[in-house]
Design a protein around this motif. Structure first.
Motif, PDB file in Angstrom:
ATOM      1  N   ALA A  95       0.820  -1.231   0.000  1.00  0.00           N
ATOM      2  CA  ALA A  95       0.000   0.000   0.000  1.00  0.00           C
ATOM      3  C   ALA A  95       0.848   1.273   0.000  1.00  0.00           C
ATOM      4  O   ALA A  95       0.501   2.268   0.624  1.00  0.00           O
ATOM      5  N   ALA A  96       1.966   1.227  -0.704  1.00  0.00           N
ATOM      6  CA  ALA A  96       2.890   2.366  -0.706  1.00  0.00           C
ATOM      7  C   ALA A  96       3.024   2.975  -2.099  1.00  0.00           C
ATOM      8  O   ALA A  96       3.940   3.734  -2.360  1.00  0.00           O
ATOM      9  N   GLY A  97       2.118   2.608  -3.014  1.00  0.00           N
ATOM     10  CA  GLY A  97       2.225   3.116  -4.374  1.00  0.00           C
ATOM     11  C   GLY A  97       3.062   2.198  -5.245  1.00  0.00           C
ATOM     12  O   GLY A  97       3.628   2.609  -6.256  1.00  0.00           O
ATOM     13  N   LEU A  98       3.143   0.931  -4.857  1.00  0.00           N
ATOM     14  CA  LEU A  98       3.861  -0.053  -5.686  1.00  0.00           C
ATOM     15  C   LEU A  98       2.884  -1.101  -6.216  1.00  0.00           C
ATOM     16  O   LEU A  98       3.278  -2.223  -6.539  1.00  0.00           O
ATOM     17  N   ALA A  99       1.628  -0.738  -6.286  1.00  0.00           N
ATOM     18  CA  ALA A  99       0.598  -1.581  -6.914  1.00  0.00           C
ATOM     19  C   ALA A  99       0.426  -2.937  -6.246  1.00  0.00           C
ATOM     20  O   ALA A  99       0.175  -3.938  -6.906  1.00  0.00           O
ATOM     21  N   SER A 100       0.544  -2.965  -4.902  1.00  0.00           N
ATOM     22  CA  SER A 100       0.366  -4.249  -4.208  1.00  0.00           C
ATOM     23  C   SER A 100      -1.062  -4.761  -4.343  1.00  0.00           C
ATOM     24  O   SER A 100      -1.295  -5.971  -4.281  1.00  0.00           O
ATOM     25  N   SER A 101      -2.037  -3.862  -4.557  1.00  0.00           N
ATOM     26  CA  SER A 101      -3.411  -4.374  -4.693  1.00  0.00           C
ATOM     27  C   SER A 101      -3.586  -5.070  -6.047  1.00  0.00           C
ATOM     28  O   SER A 101      -4.409  -5.975  -6.170  1.00  0.00           O
ATOM     29  N   SER A 102      -2.803  -4.686  -7.050  1.00  0.00           N
ATOM     30  CA  SER A 102      -2.931  -5.354  -8.359  1.00  0.00           C
ATOM     31  C   SER A 102      -2.448  -6.805  -8.265  1.00  0.00           C
ATOM     32  O   SER A 102      -3.167  -7.750  -8.609  1.00  0.00           O
ATOM     33  N   ALA A 171      12.188   3.348  -7.799  1.00  0.00           N
ATOM     34  CA  ALA A 171      12.841   4.163  -6.767  1.00  0.00           C
ATOM     35  C   ALA A 171      11.870   4.317  -5.598  1.00  0.00           C
ATOM     36  O   ALA A 171      10.845   4.979  -5.718  1.00  0.00           O
ATOM     37  N   VAL A 172      12.208   3.660  -4.481  1.00  0.00           N
ATOM     38  CA  VAL A 172      11.356   3.717  -3.292  1.00  0.00           C
ATOM     39  C   VAL A 172      11.841   4.881  -2.430  1.00  0.00           C
ATOM     40  O   VAL A 172      12.850   4.782  -1.749  1.00  0.00           O
ATOM     41  N   THR A 173      11.121   5.993  -2.518  1.00  0.00           N
ATOM     42  CA  THR A 173      11.547   7.201  -1.796  1.00  0.00           C
ATOM     43  C   THR A 173      11.131   7.136  -0.334  1.00  0.00           C
ATOM     44  O   THR A 173      11.715   7.777   0.509  1.00  0.00           O
ATOM     45  N   SER A 177       2.825   3.043   4.300  1.00  0.00           N
ATOM     46  CA  SER A 177       1.664   3.199   3.426  1.00  0.00           C
ATOM     47  C   SER A 177       1.378   4.670   3.136  1.00  0.00           C
ATOM     48  O   SER A 177       1.769   5.560   3.882  1.00  0.00           O
ATOM     49  N   LYS A 178       0.698   4.888   2.010  1.00  0.00           N
ATOM     50  CA  LYS A 178       0.425   6.256   1.567  1.00  0.00           C
ATOM     51  C   LYS A 178      -0.700   6.873   2.403  1.00  0.00           C
ATOM     52  O   LYS A 178      -1.530   6.148   2.963  1.00  0.00           O
ATOM     53  N   PRO A 179      -0.733   8.216   2.470  1.00  0.00           N
ATOM     54  CA  PRO A 179      -1.702   8.876   3.353  1.00  0.00           C
ATOM     55  C   PRO A 179      -3.160   8.703   2.898  1.00  0.00           C
ATOM     56  O   PRO A 179      -4.062   8.635   3.723  1.00  0.00           O
ATOM     57  N   VAL A 180      -3.406   8.660   1.591  1.00  0.00           N
ATOM     58  CA  VAL A 180      -4.772   8.511   1.068  1.00  0.00           C
ATOM     59  C   VAL A 180      -4.767   7.306   0.130  1.00  0.00           C
ATOM     60  O   VAL A 180      -3.905   7.212  -0.751  1.00  0.00           O
ATOM     61  N   SER A 181      -5.714   6.386   0.287  1.00  0.00           N
ATOM     62  CA  SER A 181      -5.748   5.219  -0.604  1.00  0.00           C
ATOM     63  C   SER A 181      -6.109   5.683  -2.013  1.00  0.00           C
ATOM     64  O   SER A 181      -6.770   6.721  -2.190  1.00  0.00           O
ATOM     65  N   ILE A 244      -4.854  16.918  -3.726  1.00  0.00           N
ATOM     66  CA  ILE A 244      -4.223  15.668  -3.279  1.00  0.00           C
ATOM     67  C   ILE A 244      -2.810  15.644  -3.848  1.00  0.00           C
ATOM     68  O   ILE A 244      -2.629  15.699  -5.071  1.00  0.00           O
ATOM     69  N   LEU A 245      -1.834  15.582  -2.962  1.00  0.00           N
ATOM     70  CA  LEU A 245      -0.431  15.601  -3.387  1.00  0.00           C
ATOM     71  C   LEU A 245       0.297  14.430  -2.744  1.00  0.00           C
ATOM     72  O   LEU A 245       0.455  14.385  -1.526  1.00  0.00           O
ATOM     73  N   TYR A 246       0.720  13.481  -3.568  1.00  0.00           N
ATOM     74  CA  TYR A 246       1.421  12.303  -3.063  1.00  0.00           C
ATOM     75  C   TYR A 246       2.938  12.484  -3.041  1.00  0.00           C
ATOM     76  O   TYR A 246       3.653  11.698  -2.445  1.00  0.00           O
TER      77      TYR A 246
END
Ligand code: PMV
Length: 322
Positions: A95-102, A171-173, A177-181, A244-246
């Motif tokens: 859930a960090a923007g690496l498409a784990s839900s896909s 690149a994992v900065t 997990s991200k603030p907003v799903s 919304i700013l990720y």
């Protein structure tokens, strides 16, 4: 209790982004998306038949409400009444923007079908996975995958061998997990961004260009469309009220680093999903240089080297997944 069976899937990196759902229908995408399977990263999901449905990800029990609709749809498609106990492990941050839900819902759909003893065509598996997460419809397939706007299932455009020299530097900065799903952010932007309708119509126009560049393995042309797609998607989010700013400072540092590489004649074409991570398309020959420059430009950033990967497949089941 039945024995455990397991399936593995790789996350689906969108080259052209899905962002927004159609008003009618059950989790249908408003925009077409074109993606590559991220070989090197994977989700392993173990499933067995049980008294009630449950899902654990990386040891953490998940809210049953999140997967309820998925399990219902799965049962109706498979024409079974079983309940499923599932446990899933990601080889990368969740859930960090690496498409784990896909990869998660693709592996879950395939493992449940196996546990129920059903042979399901990939097209149907894709439609089932889509109920859990739209991008999961793509993760069922390997290589390069298209999910047209409004489509129930994705389809493979080229298998992974089409472009063996392509690499994706992830690149994992920031881990965590991200603030907003993406689910919430998507709903908010479709309701509150004045640019949302324009995004939906413009995104369609990028598809023929991207498909042509992909067919020719033209990294420069593909990279240009890829950058346009993610930039438009984030512009729509920024125009939402509230915005919304990720992105983090390191996200921007990596985007800038890619620009510097291109100015030096090195093909480094970035994309950003709903999170602070950056994924960079480049050739195998340039991968080391790209990795080095990214790390120097954004200290603390971890990198993972990926390649066009395979679709969902059986994996070795753990003796006990819990
Ligand atoms: O399928 P979801 O709900 O995880 O949303 C995915 C959204 C993006 O990753 C930002 C874009 C995409 O097409 O994968």
């Amino acid at each position: 209790m039945s024995s455990w069976v397991a399936c593995r899937a790789s996350p689906s990196l969108a080259l052209l982004k899905y962002w927004g759902k159609q008003e009618a229908g059950d989790n249908l995408p408003a925009t077409p998306s074109l993606a590559v399977a991220l070989g090197g990263l994977y989700t392993d999901t173990s499933v067995r038949l049980a008294e009630k449905d449950s899902l654990v990800v990386g040891g953490a029990p998940q809210d049953p409400g999140r997967s309820e609709r998925f399990f219902e749809c799965l049962r109706s498609r498979l024409e079974v009444s079983h309940r499923f106990e599932a446990s899933s492990v990601n080889s990368f941050p969740t859930a960090a923007g690496l498409a784990s839900s896909s990869s998660g819902f693709a592996a879950l759909a395939a493992a449940c079908a196996r546990a129920a003893g059903r042979e399901v065509p990939l097209e149907d598996l894709s439609a089932i996975a889509r109920i859990g997460s739209v991008s999961a419809a793509r993760s069922v397939f390997g290589g390069f995958v298209l999910l047209p706007a409004g489509a129930h299932s994705a389809r493979q455009v080229f298998d992974a061998s089409h472009w063996p020299d392509l690499r994706i530097v992830v690149a994992v900065t920031r881990r965590g997990s991200k603030p907003v799903s993406s689910r919430d952010a998507m709903r908010e932007t479709s309701e509150r961004s004045p640019f949302y309708r324009d995004w939906v119509s413009h995104s369609q126009a990028l598809l023929p260009e991207a498909l042509q560049a992909l067919e020719k393995r033209d990294l420069e042309k593909l990279g240009d469309v890829v950058r346009t797609s993610y930039s438009m998607m984030h512009a729509v989010m920024l125009a939402s009220r509230p915005p919304i700013l990720y992105w983090l400072p390191a996200t921007l540092a990596v985007i800038r680093a890619c620009g510097e590489l291109r100015a030096r004649g090195v093909g480094a074409w970035e994309t950003v999903d709903a999170g602070p991570q950056v994924k960079i398309l480049c050739t195998v020959q340039d991968a080391e240089l790209v990795t080095r420059h990214v790390r120097e430009s954004a200290p603390g950033t971890e990198t993972i080297l990926c390649f066009p990967g395979d679709g969902v497949q059986p994996a070795f089941a753990a003796e006990s997944a819990s």
